[in-house]
Design an enzyme around this catalytic site. Structure first.
Site, PDB file in Angstrom:
ATOM      1  N   SER A  17       0.829  -1.209   0.000  1.00  0.00           N
ATOM      2  CA  SER A  17       0.000   0.000   0.000  1.00  0.00           C
ATOM      3  C   SER A  17       0.861   1.257   0.000  1.00  0.00           C
ATOM      4  CB  SER A  17      -0.920   0.011   1.219  1.00  0.00           C
ATOM      5  OG  SER A  17      -1.842  -1.052   1.179  1.00  0.00           O
ATOM      6  N   ARG A  40       0.296   8.175   5.490  1.00  0.00           N
ATOM      7  CA  ARG A  40      -0.685   7.608   6.422  1.00  0.00           C
ATOM      8  C   ARG A  40      -2.081   8.175   6.168  1.00  0.00           C
ATOM      9  NH1 ARG A  40      -0.692   3.081   9.717  1.00  0.00           N
ATOM     10  NH2 ARG A  40       1.341   2.769  10.656  1.00  0.00           N
ATOM     11  N   HIS A  43      -3.462   6.726   3.025  1.00  0.00           N
ATOM     12  CA  HIS A  43      -3.818   5.339   3.285  1.00  0.00           C
ATOM     13  C   HIS A  43      -5.160   5.239   4.000  1.00  0.00           C
ATOM     14  CE1 HIS A  43      -3.359   1.379   5.464  1.00  0.00           C
ATOM     15  NE2 HIS A  43      -3.040   1.023   4.234  1.00  0.00           N
TER      16      HIS A  43
END
Length: 213
Positions: A17, A40, A43
């Site tokens: 990812s 982050r 994501h």
């Protein structure tokens, strides 16, 4: 036995990812520490164009990580933000606080003519003697962000960092613009526009606390 072909190893899922995000997102305007936070946050929502609206003050990462290292309190506007913070990533046992359901908040909201989230801001100082070491994480309520900025402008102590990611169509964009434009010397991480939410907000805190590990 599953008939689907998919990656099931957690470490591989994360690594793949983050690799895809690095390949697809334009991270060049960020420092290496800021990139970890941006990754982050991407994501958490699946939108690589989030980088176009993501803003950091110059001292945001330094100030936020120093506050975490000093076990500063973490204040959240809603319970969903609090629930999304990964406690094991915190360097020490920092208090994670949401005062939304504290006794007196509803009455204070009625008296002030505002939301419970905004009224709850006035309860935060009772939890710490050193508000300047605290981090504020706002993922839902623009009224909370507006009220906090008003309180600071009136002389309320400044936190070490404000993560401003309220989501929505009424006030969200404007509250984040006010945070970004603040002349109060408040370190911030902010996501411009209507996008935001609890998952994005707490992902920024988690990245501050633990990077991409």
């Amino acid at each position: 036995m599953s008939g689907f072909d998919y990656i099931s190893d957690p470490k591989e899922i994360y690594n793949d990812s983050f690799a895809q995000i690095r390949a697809e997102a334009d991270l060049g305007k960020f420092s290496s520490d800021e990139q970890e936070i941006a990754i982050r946050m991407i994501h958490a929502c699946g939108m690589v164009d989030l980088v176009d609206d993501l803003m950091f003050s110059n001292d945001a990462v330094t100030s936020g990580r120093a506050a975490l290292a000093d076990a500063g309190a973490i204040f959240c506007d809603v319970e969903m933000v609090k629930a999304g913070i990964i406690k094991r990533l915190l360097p020490r046992d920092s208090a994670i606080i949401c005062s939304l359901n504290d006794k007196g908040v509803q009455e204070n909201a009625v008296e002030l003519g505002t939301t419970r989230s905004a009224a709850a801001v006035e309860f935060w100082q009772k939890y710490t003697d050193d508000f300047e070491k605290s981090i504020i994480v706002i993922g839902n309520a623009p009224t909370a962000l507006f009220h906090l900025l008003d309180e600071i402008a009136a002389g309320h102590p400044k936190p070490a960092l404000i993560i401003g990611c309220p989501v929505g169509f009424v006030g969200a964009m404007e509250s984040k613009d006010a945070l970004i434009a603040n002349d109060l010397d408040i370190p911030f991480i902010a996501l411009k526009g209507r996008r935001g939410g609890s998952a994005i907000a707490c992902s920024a805190l988690n990245a501050l606390a633990g990077g991409l590990g």
